[in-house]
Design an enzyme around this catalytic site. Structure first.
Site, mmCIF file in Angstrom:
data_model
loop_
_atom_site.group_PDB
_atom_site.id
_atom_site.type_symbol
_atom_site.label_atom_id
_atom_site.label_comp_id
_atom_site.label_asym_id
_atom_site.label_seq_id
_atom_site.Cartn_x
_atom_site.Cartn_y
_atom_site.Cartn_z
ATOM 1 N N ARG A 83 30.354 54.148 51.289
ATOM 2 C CA ARG A 83 30.619 53.902 49.868
ATOM 3 C C ARG A 83 29.755 52.733 49.400
ATOM 4 N NH1 ARG A 83 34.875 50.365 47.362
ATOM 5 N NH2 ARG A 83 34.643 50.724 45.114
ATOM 6 N N HIS A 127 30.479 48.934 39.625
ATOM 7 C CA HIS A 127 31.072 47.870 40.444
ATOM 8 C C HIS A 127 30.684 46.536 39.819
ATOM 9 C CE1 HIS A 127 32.857 47.071 44.606
ATOM 10 N NE2 HIS A 127 32.794 45.911 44.013
ATOM 11 N N GLU A 172 37.982 48.635 40.769
ATOM 12 C CA GLU A 172 38.908 47.561 40.412
ATOM 13 C C GLU A 172 38.793 47.123 38.948
ATOM 14 O OE1 GLU A 172 38.946 44.297 43.108
ATOM 15 O OE2 GLU A 172 39.300 45.581 44.827
ATOM 16 N N ASN A 298 42.206 49.745 47.085
ATOM 17 C CA ASN A 298 41.685 48.595 47.837
ATOM 18 C C ASN A 298 42.855 47.694 48.186
ATOM 19 O OD1 ASN A 298 39.196 49.637 47.315
ATOM 20 N ND2 ASN A 298 38.544 48.047 45.888
ATOM 21 N N TYR A 300 43.997 44.179 50.436
ATOM 22 C CA TYR A 300 43.618 43.007 51.247
ATOM 23 C C TYR A 300 44.823 42.213 51.707
ATOM 24 C CZ TYR A 300 38.835 43.974 50.014
ATOM 25 O OH TYR A 300 37.622 44.594 49.881
ATOM 26 N N GLU A 359 38.791 50.049 50.315
ATOM 27 C CA GLU A 359 38.394 48.733 50.815
ATOM 28 C C GLU A 359 39.557 48.108 51.579
ATOM 29 O OE1 GLU A 359 36.848 45.985 47.906
ATOM 30 O OE2 GLU A 359 35.708 47.567 46.938
HETATM 31 C C1 GCO Z 1 36.682 43.739 45.295
HETATM 32 C C2 GCO Z 1 35.343 44.051 45.419
HETATM 33 C C3 GCO Z 1 34.561 43.452 46.498
HETATM 34 C C4 GCO Z 1 35.013 42.130 47.087
HETATM 35 C C5 GCO Z 1 36.079 42.333 48.121
HETATM 36 C C6 GCO Z 1 36.473 41.004 48.772
HETATM 37 O O1 GCO Z 1 37.389 44.718 45.436
HETATM 38 O O2 GCO Z 1 37.025 42.640 44.941
HETATM 39 O O3 GCO Z 1 35.229 45.461 45.561
HETATM 40 O O4 GCO Z 1 33.416 43.301 45.743
HETATM 41 O O5 GCO Z 1 33.900 41.523 47.673
HETATM 42 O O6 GCO Z 1 37.233 42.831 47.540
HETATM 43 O O7 GCO Z 1 36.959 40.138 47.809
#
Ligand code: GCO
Length: 452
Positions: A83, A127, A172, A298, A300, A359
């Site tokens: 991707r 993006h 995002e 995504n 984290y 992500e």
């Molecule tokens: C996001 C972006 C990425 C970032 C990643 C880490 O989702 O914020 O796709 O560009 O670098 O998430 O912060």
């Protein structure tokens, strides 16, 4: 859920796709080459104080020139898909008009290189690198930007839709609207909540128009959107913290998924912020709800929120609560169980046909030993635990079809510059040399073990 897929012991379907994600402004460099126009990140990164150390994406990982090295790394990983994002300013330098042939040619070469390596190209149309002239004309708060995006998407899909059959409209959009227009910590660096909510609507409208463009320009392709949804929990049982958590969850999830799945905007959220309004015109909600082929999520971290006094720092009236949990270099809690929870919440609340984790990854210290090797055990454990959480959700029926780790390469981490490293591969910012970390080999072996 599809019944024709034999669930594996780990819950993941046989045809599960493993991949890596990157983004144009974060890796390409060559920001002045071959007719590329200026983006809002080229401008914002030069604003004093906007980016750590005044860093920018002028060179980044030099992937515009070294893309064959990146494809070779992906091939060595054995992933099934990659991707990446297409830089709008490379295709239309000013954000409109006829295409820049050199820009299309670059992405054509990249897609062909991936296909030759047996890797499926999966492209994100936007993006965050909006052509600056469109921002000068008002940016995402202006409806016309959605129409410009639709023209751009149609142009790219017609040119590349034969080679690239997996598309993501936006990455995002919450970051674009809220970080870019409300909090001002991302490009274009504006602080206007009214503008941010107009941007929410026009970003979603742009997505819907791109879905329609895909159906006509590339009928054999599939398209979805990538969201960084979140459903924070309240820090305490106090009513004000519970309200804070519901507002935060609405802002990051229902505000986007409700209109995308035909339910309109969440009244509870708009009622909480009467100072903002959505510039809806006839037919917009139907456009936004154009059926997608899949949803990209995504993930984290998962956090707790608490009530905070409404003001410039916390205009929404909530903030992330302190926690005891181990954190990544970004200061984000490491909460692998949150990924499975998020996937199950989404799949049980909205009629999602298929989900990709588009992500997932962590920034860690990545200190190299005297032998130059990066023994990133912390990243390996982060990936292992989050993948296990995702597999658990799959075994409970969530239609997750693929996983893309963020990121293949250490790259430009927006306002943090190059100080936060998420890659499986370290990049020497002077020589451009790519050096796989231990997590690269971990991911290779994991992919080989699962098949891809
Ligand atoms: C996001 C972006 C990425 C970032 C990643 C880490 O989702 O914020 O796709 O560009 O670098 O998430 O912060």
């Amino acid at each position: 859920m599809r019944t024709d897929v034999r669930p594996r012991a780990d819950g993941l379907p046989e045809d599960f796709v493993w991949g890596c994600s990157t983004a144009a402004y974060q890796i390409e460099g060559s920001t002045g080459a071959d007719g590329r126009g200026t983006s809002i990140w080229d401008v914002f990164s030069r604003r004093p104080g906007a980016v750590l150390g005044g860093m920018n994406g002028d060179l980044a990982c030099d992937s515009y020139r070294r893309w064959k090295e990146d494809v070779a790394l992906l091939r060595e990983l054995g992933v099934g898909a990659y991707r990446f994002s297409i830089a709008w300013p490379r295709i239309q330098s000013g954000g409109s008009g006829s295409p820049n042939a050199a820009g299309l040619d670059y992405y054509r070469r990249l897609a062909d290189g991936l296909l030759e390596a047996g890797i499926e190209p999966a492209a994100t149309l936007y993006h965050w690198d909006l052509p600056q002239p469109l921002e000068d004309a008002g940016g995402w708060p202006e409806r016309d930007t959605a129409y410009r995006f639709a023209d751009y998407a149609g142009l790219v899909l017609r040119a590349l839709g034969d080679r690239i059959t997996t598309w993501f409209s936006l990455n995002e959009p919450w970051c674009s609207s809220h970080l870019g227009y409300a909090l001002g910590i991302h490009a274009p660096g504006r602080k206007d909540r009214g503008a941010a909510y107009r941007a929410v609507h026009h970003l979603l409208l742009a997505h819907g128009l791109a879905v329609r463009a895909c159906r006509s320009a590339a009928p054999g392709a599939r398209i979805g959107i990538v969201l960084n949804t979140a459903t924070p929990r309240p820090a305490t049982r106090r009513p004000e913290d519970r309200t804070a958590a519901s507002r935060a969850a609405d802002e990051r999830t229902a505000l986007w998924l409700d209109p995308l799945y035909g339910r309109g905007y969440p009244e509870r959220h708009l009622a909480a912020y009467p100072e903002v309004s959505m510039p809806i015109e006839d037919g917009d909600l139907a456009t936004i709800a154009e059926p997608m082929d899949f949803l990209g999520v995504n993930y984290y971290s998962e956090e707790a929120v608490e009530a905070a006094p409404v003001g410039p720092e916390h205009p929404e009236g909530f903030r992330v609560a302190q926690s005891w949990r181990e954190k990544t270099e970004m200061g984000w809690d490491i909460a692998p169980e949150g990924l499975g929870r998020q996937l199950e919440h989404i799949a049980s609340t909205w009629p999602v046909k298929a989900l990709y984790v588009t992500e997932n990854g962590g920034a860690f210290p990545d200190l190299a030993g005297p032998d130059g090797r990066v023994r990133d055990r912390d990243r390996i454990e982060y990936l292992r635990s989050h993948i296990a959480s995702m597999a658990g959700a799959a075994s409970r029926g969530v239609p997750v079809r693929g996983y893309f780790t963020w990121s293949l390469l250490d790259n430009f981490e927006w306002s943090h510059g190059y100080s936060k490293r998420f890659g499986l591969v370290a990049v020497d910012l002077v020589t451009g040399e790519r050096r796989p970390k231990d997590s690269f080999w971990f991911y290779r072996d994991l992919v080989a073990g699962f098949g891809s």
